[in-house]
Structures are given as structure tokens and as C-alpha cells.
Design a protein around this motif. Structure first.
Motif, PDB file in Angstrom:
ATOM      1  N   UNK A 125      21.285  33.388  10.783  1.00 47.94           N
ATOM      2  CA  UNK A 125      22.703  33.214  11.038  1.00 47.94           C
ATOM      3  C   UNK A 125      23.228  31.941  10.392  1.00 47.94           C
ATOM      4  N   UNK A 126      24.538  31.802  10.378  1.00 50.22           N
ATOM      5  CA  UNK A 126      25.162  30.733   9.614  1.00 50.22           C
ATOM      6  C   UNK A 126      24.948  29.370  10.250  1.00 50.22           C
ATOM      7  N   UNK A 127      25.132  28.342   9.446  1.00 44.34           N
ATOM      8  CA  UNK A 127      24.981  26.951   9.870  1.00 44.34           C
ATOM      9  C   UNK A 127      26.353  26.404  10.253  1.00 44.34           C
ATOM     10  N   UNK A 128      26.435  25.549  11.280  1.00 46.87           N
ATOM     11  CA  UNK A 128      27.731  24.966  11.663  1.00 46.87           C
ATOM     12  C   UNK A 128      28.373  24.189  10.516  1.00 46.87           C
ATOM     13  N   UNK A 129      29.651  23.898  10.658  1.00 44.09           N
ATOM     14  CA  UNK A 129      30.369  23.160   9.622  1.00 44.09           C
ATOM     15  C   UNK A 129      29.812  21.757   9.467  1.00 44.09           C
ATOM     16  N   UNK A 130      29.409  21.157  10.578  1.00 47.58           N
ATOM     17  CA  UNK A 130      28.870  19.805  10.532  1.00 47.58           C
ATOM     18  C   UNK A 130      27.349  19.849  10.533  1.00 47.58           C
ATOM     19  N   UNK A 131      26.726  18.762  10.112  1.00 45.84           N
ATOM     20  CA  UNK A 131      25.267  18.686  10.092  1.00 45.84           C
ATOM     21  C   UNK A 131      24.710  18.788  11.511  1.00 45.84           C
ATOM     22  N   UNK A 132      23.541  19.395  11.648  1.00 41.45           N
ATOM     23  CA  UNK A 132      22.920  19.447  12.966  1.00 41.45           C
ATOM     24  C   UNK A 132      22.313  20.793  13.263  1.00 41.45           C
ATOM     25  N   UNK A 133      21.931  20.979  14.514  1.00 43.26           N
ATOM     26  CA  UNK A 133      21.286  22.205  14.937  1.00 43.26           C
ATOM     27  C   UNK A 133      22.285  23.365  14.961  1.00 43.26           C
ATOM     28  N   UNK A 140      19.581  33.404  15.216  1.00 45.39           N
ATOM     29  CA  UNK A 140      19.154  34.786  15.047  1.00 45.39           C
ATOM     30  C   UNK A 140      19.381  35.270  13.633  1.00 45.39           C
ATOM     31  N   UNK A 141      18.896  36.465  13.376  1.00 43.90           N
ATOM     32  CA  UNK A 141      19.023  37.074  12.063  1.00 43.90           C
ATOM     33  C   UNK A 141      20.361  37.812  11.944  1.00 43.90           C
ATOM     34  N   UNK A 142      20.981  37.696  10.797  1.00 46.73           N
ATOM     35  CA  UNK A 142      22.261  38.355  10.542  1.00 46.73           C
ATOM     36  C   UNK A 142      22.007  39.824  10.206  1.00 46.73           C
ATOM     37  N   UNK A 143      22.542  40.777  10.993  1.00 46.96           N
ATOM     38  CA  UNK A 143      22.273  42.191  10.730  1.00 46.96           C
ATOM     39  C   UNK A 143      23.224  42.856   9.750  1.00 46.96           C
ATOM     40  N   UNK A 144      24.279  42.207   9.316  1.00 45.95           N
ATOM     41  CA  UNK A 144      25.380  42.872   8.625  1.00 45.95           C
ATOM     42  C   UNK A 144      25.098  43.108   7.129  1.00 45.95           C
ATOM     43  N   UNK A 145      23.957  43.699   6.846  1.00 48.91           N
ATOM     44  CA  UNK A 145      23.484  43.820   5.464  1.00 48.91           C
ATOM     45  C   UNK A 145      24.320  44.764   4.610  1.00 48.91           C
ATOM     46  N   UNK A 217      26.607  36.925  -1.750  1.00 48.59           N
ATOM     47  CA  UNK A 217      26.529  37.738  -2.970  1.00 48.59           C
ATOM     48  C   UNK A 217      27.594  37.338  -3.986  1.00 48.59           C
ATOM     49  N   UNK A 218      28.785  36.963  -3.501  1.00 49.16           N
ATOM     50  CA  UNK A 218      29.909  36.764  -4.416  1.00 49.16           C
ATOM     51  C   UNK A 218      30.413  35.324  -4.457  1.00 49.16           C
ATOM     52  N   UNK A 219      29.575  34.387  -4.064  1.00 47.71           N
ATOM     53  CA  UNK A 219      29.880  32.976  -4.244  1.00 47.71           C
ATOM     54  C   UNK A 219      30.960  32.437  -3.340  1.00 47.71           C
ATOM     55  N   UNK A 220      31.101  33.000  -2.145  1.00 50.92           N
ATOM     56  CA  UNK A 220      32.086  32.530  -1.187  1.00 50.92           C
ATOM     57  C   UNK A 220      31.409  31.752  -0.061  1.00 50.92           C
ATOM     58  N   UNK A 221      32.210  31.029   0.708  1.00 50.54           N
ATOM     59  CA  UNK A 221      31.734  30.346   1.901  1.00 50.54           C
ATOM     60  C   UNK A 221      32.403  30.978   3.106  1.00 50.54           C
ATOM     61  N   UNK A 222      31.602  31.393   4.072  1.00 53.24           N
ATOM     62  CA  UNK A 222      32.130  31.967   5.309  1.00 53.24           C
ATOM     63  C   UNK A 222      32.173  30.890   6.396  1.00 53.24           C
ATOM     64  N   UNK A 223      33.317  30.781   7.061  1.00 50.20           N
ATOM     65  CA  UNK A 223      33.457  29.954   8.258  1.00 50.20           C
ATOM     66  C   UNK A 223      33.855  30.892   9.383  1.00 50.20           C
ATOM     67  N   UNK A 224      33.000  31.020  10.401  1.00 58.75           N
ATOM     68  CA  UNK A 224      33.218  31.994  11.463  1.00 58.75           C
ATOM     69  C   UNK A 224      33.595  31.317  12.772  1.00 58.75           C
ATOM     70  N   UNK A 225      34.537  31.930  13.488  1.00 52.89           N
ATOM     71  CA  UNK A 225      34.969  31.388  14.774  1.00 52.89           C
ATOM     72  C   UNK A 225      33.899  31.624  15.831  1.00 52.89           C
ATOM     73  N   UNK A 226      33.322  32.825  15.846  1.00 49.62           N
ATOM     74  CA  UNK A 226      32.262  33.139  16.797  1.00 49.62           C
ATOM     75  C   UNK A 226      30.994  33.526  16.050  1.00 49.62           C
ATOM     76  N   UNK A 227      29.930  33.791  16.810  1.00 48.77           N
ATOM     77  CA  UNK A 227      28.621  34.035  16.231  1.00 48.77           C
ATOM     78  C   UNK A 227      28.404  35.452  15.764  1.00 48.77           C
ATOM     79  N   UNK A 228      27.188  35.944  15.939  1.00 52.71           N
ATOM     80  CA  UNK A 228      26.777  37.202  15.334  1.00 52.71           C
ATOM     81  C   UNK A 228      27.317  38.432  16.039  1.00 52.71           C
ATOM     82  N   UNK A 229      27.856  38.304  17.243  1.00 49.08           N
ATOM     83  CA  UNK A 229      28.486  39.430  17.915  1.00 49.08           C
ATOM     84  C   UNK A 229      29.932  39.074  18.228  1.00 49.08           C
ATOM     85  N   UNK A 230      30.854  40.012  18.034  1.00 51.01           N
ATOM     86  CA  UNK A 230      32.277  39.668  18.104  1.00 51.01           C
ATOM     87  C   UNK A 230      32.798  39.406  19.501  1.00 51.01           C
ATOM     88  N   UNK A 231      32.068  39.855  20.548  1.00 53.24           N
ATOM     89  CA  UNK A 231      32.560  39.667  21.903  1.00 53.24           C
ATOM     90  C   UNK A 231      32.341  38.250  22.429  1.00 53.24           C
TER      91      UNK A 231
END
Length: 311
Positions: A125-133, A140-145, A217-231
Motif C-alpha cells: 500500500x501507499x506511503x504517507x505524504x510525510x516521512x515515517x511509518x 497491506x498489499x494493494x489488490x487493484x491490479x 504505470x503512467x508516471x503519476x503520483x497518487x495521494x489518497x484520502x483513505x486506505x485500501x478499502x473505501x469505507x
């Protein structure tokens, strides 16, 4: 929602009940598939249903466990659906994406299942915007292949092999169908690579962490509000973190998706002076929409090109 052990126990009981009760618990689709000499395949959610139908063609009957217009992450299976999994010739699923499906497979379909997560290793799964854990809801592993067309092509090849093992007389047909789908996916990949090659912006702010493979795949950066599940509810700290990032980087669009509430994305967009727009993770297709995987992917590309100011 049942706990893991209780859910597993219920699944096992249901499997026993199906075996000892009347066969009428099986779906009419399964019966029809057997009568027509077709393979009866259960797909866990839409992208896997689509691939299996494309590869299997007229030789398979495919049942999707998720109703159209329904978000698939937290699917709970009815007794009938557990029976469909148990009775199917094959099950195509993605382990750890839908725990209820994992339990049903483990309870009676493990030897005839294809876990598409094994086709190619999943990314973390993605890393936070700031350095750290990693935040707890980001681990977890990103399933959205499936949002990387090249990865979906690999899944198509694996489905062809699985179907060919079950029906050797038509293995060459399944292989040919997979190759045709691979060609279409290669064309889509080229459209994305060309369409996103010359964008002024490279960051997408999305409602949940579903677009990591597409971004990579296409050289973009994703910033997500929530984690691996939308709820999941984002913490106040995470919302503030994303809002600050959006303001500092002049983000003009905050993306939400079709099958979950847009309220958080809309509120964040209002706070930072951006628009809220749909970017579809294709976890399911809305009922009676007339869309399929390729049409939604191309709509997403058009949306991204506008948001990222691509030439």
C-alpha cells in the motif's frame, strides 16, 4: 459483520448443508451450464467476471458474486452463493480482497480456484505524504491490479490456462481469446501512455487508495484520502495532511468514485477550492449503465487528461 473464526465456521456449516441437502440450492445458471456442456465459473467481482467471459467465450457460464452497482470489498455471501462457489467448476478470485470469498473457497473450492494475486506479486500500500511509518489503514498489499492493463493481460493468460486445464479440447480457443484480449489491453495501455505523457500536472488526489498501479504505470503520483478499502473513515490528521498538500500544490480536482459516498471528497474539494469529479476504480459496474471495462478506462483517461492539463 461476522468475526473471522465465526465466519469460517458458518461457511463450513453451509458447505456441509449444501452437500447433504437438496441440490436445488445450486443456481439454475450452474445447472444450465452443465446441461449445455459449458464450464460453470464463479468470478468474485466485476473485472474478473469480464476477463473470464472474454477468455471463456461461449464455452463458459460466468456468475459474478457481486450485484451490479454494489461495492465489492465487504461482500457477505448468502448460503446460495456459498453453494455456487462450492459447486462451480472453477472460481476466479483475489485473495484478501473479499474475506467472505476467501472463506468460501477455503471451505470447499480451494483445489479448483485461481487466485489472481498469484499471477504477479502485489505491491505494498501507499506511503504517507510525510516521512515515517505507514498509517494503520494504509498497510497491506494493494489488490487493484486491473487498473494496469498490462497486469490484467497477465490475469487473462492465467485464466486461459485454468480453463484449458479443465477443458483441454478447447484449450487453444481459450488461449486465442486471451491473446485477442491481450491485444486490446496493449492498445489501451498505449492510449494511456501517449495520453498522459505530456501533462502539466502529475498528481491525482483520490478518495481511496485504488489507483496505485495506474499511477505507477503512467508516471503519476497518487495521494489518497483513505486506505485500501473505501469505507474507512480518514483521520482528522490525514484529512488535514491531504488538504495542505492540495493547497500547496494547486490541486484542481479531488476524485471520488461511483459506488461509495462522495461526501468526504466533496467536502475536501470545497475546502481547498477544487472540483470533485469521478474517477472510477472499476470495482463494479453500475446497473444498466451499458459500460464495460474498456469504456470506463477510456472515460477515466479523458477525465485524467482534463484534470492534469495534458497536451
Amino acid at each position: 459483520m461476522y468475526s473471522g473464526p465465526l465466519r469460517a465456521a458458518l461457511t463450513a456449516l453451509l458447505a456441509v448443508g449444501v452437500a447433504t441437502a437438496a441440490t436445488g440450492c445450486s443456481s439454475s445458471d450452474s445447472d444450465a451450464a452443465a446441461a449445455n456442456g459449458k464450464l460453470d465459473v464463479v468470478a468474485a467481482f466485476y473485472p474478473l467476471q469480464y476477463v473470464t467471459q472474454q477468455v471463456g467465450g461461449d464455452r463458459v457460464s460466468v456468475t459474478n458474486l457481486v450485484e451490479p452497482g454494489t461495492e465489492p470489498h465487504d461482500l457477505e455471501l448468502s448460503p446460495k452463493q456459498v453453494a455456487e462457489v462450492t459447486d462451480a467448476d472453477a472460481v476466479v478470485y483475489l485473495r484478501d480482497f473479499q474475506p467472505a470469498v476467501d472463506d468460501a473457497v477455503d471451505g470447499g473450492a480451494k483445489d479448483k480456484s485461481l487466485d489472481v494475486a498469484t499471477v504477479e506479486p502485489l505491491k505494498d500500500g501507499y506511503v504517507p505524504l510525510e516521512e515515517g511509518e505507514l498509517h494503520e489503514d494504509e498497510k497491506g498489499k494493494d489488490p487493484h491490479v486491473w487498473l494496469d492493463p498490462t497486469r490484467l493481460a497477465g490475469i487473462a493468460d492465467a485464466v486461459a490456462k485454468k480453463l484449458g486445464d479443465l477443458d483441454p479440447d478447447h484449450a487453444s480457443e481459450f488461449t486465442a481469446n486471451a491473446k485477442a484480449l491481450d491485444t486490446k489491453l496493449s492498445t489501451l495501455d498505449e492510449e494511456y501512455r501517449t495520453g498522459l505523457a505530456s501533462c502539466q500536472e502529475k498528481t491525482i488526489v483520490v478518495s481511496h487508495n485504488a489507483f496505485g498501479y495506474l499511477a505507477a504505470r503512467y508516471g503519476l503520483t497518487q495521494v489518497a484520502i483513505t486506505g485500501l478499502t473505501p469505507e474507512e473513515e480518514p483521520s482528522a490528521a490525514r484529512l488535514a495532511e491531504v488538504a495542505n498538500y492540495a493547497k500547496q500544490n494547486g490541486v484542481k480536482e479531488i476524485f471520488f468514485e461511483t459506488l461509495v459516498s462522495p461526501k468526504i471528497a466533496e467536502a475536501l474539494a470545497a475546502e481547498v477550492g477544487a472540483k470533485a469529479e469521478v474517477l472510477d476504480p472499476i470495482e463494479g459496474i453500475e446497473k444498466n449503465s451499458g459500460d464495460d471495462y474498456f469504456s470506463v478506462m477510456r472515460t477515466n483517461l479523458t477525465t485524467l487528461r482534463g484534470a492534469l492539463q495534458c497536451q
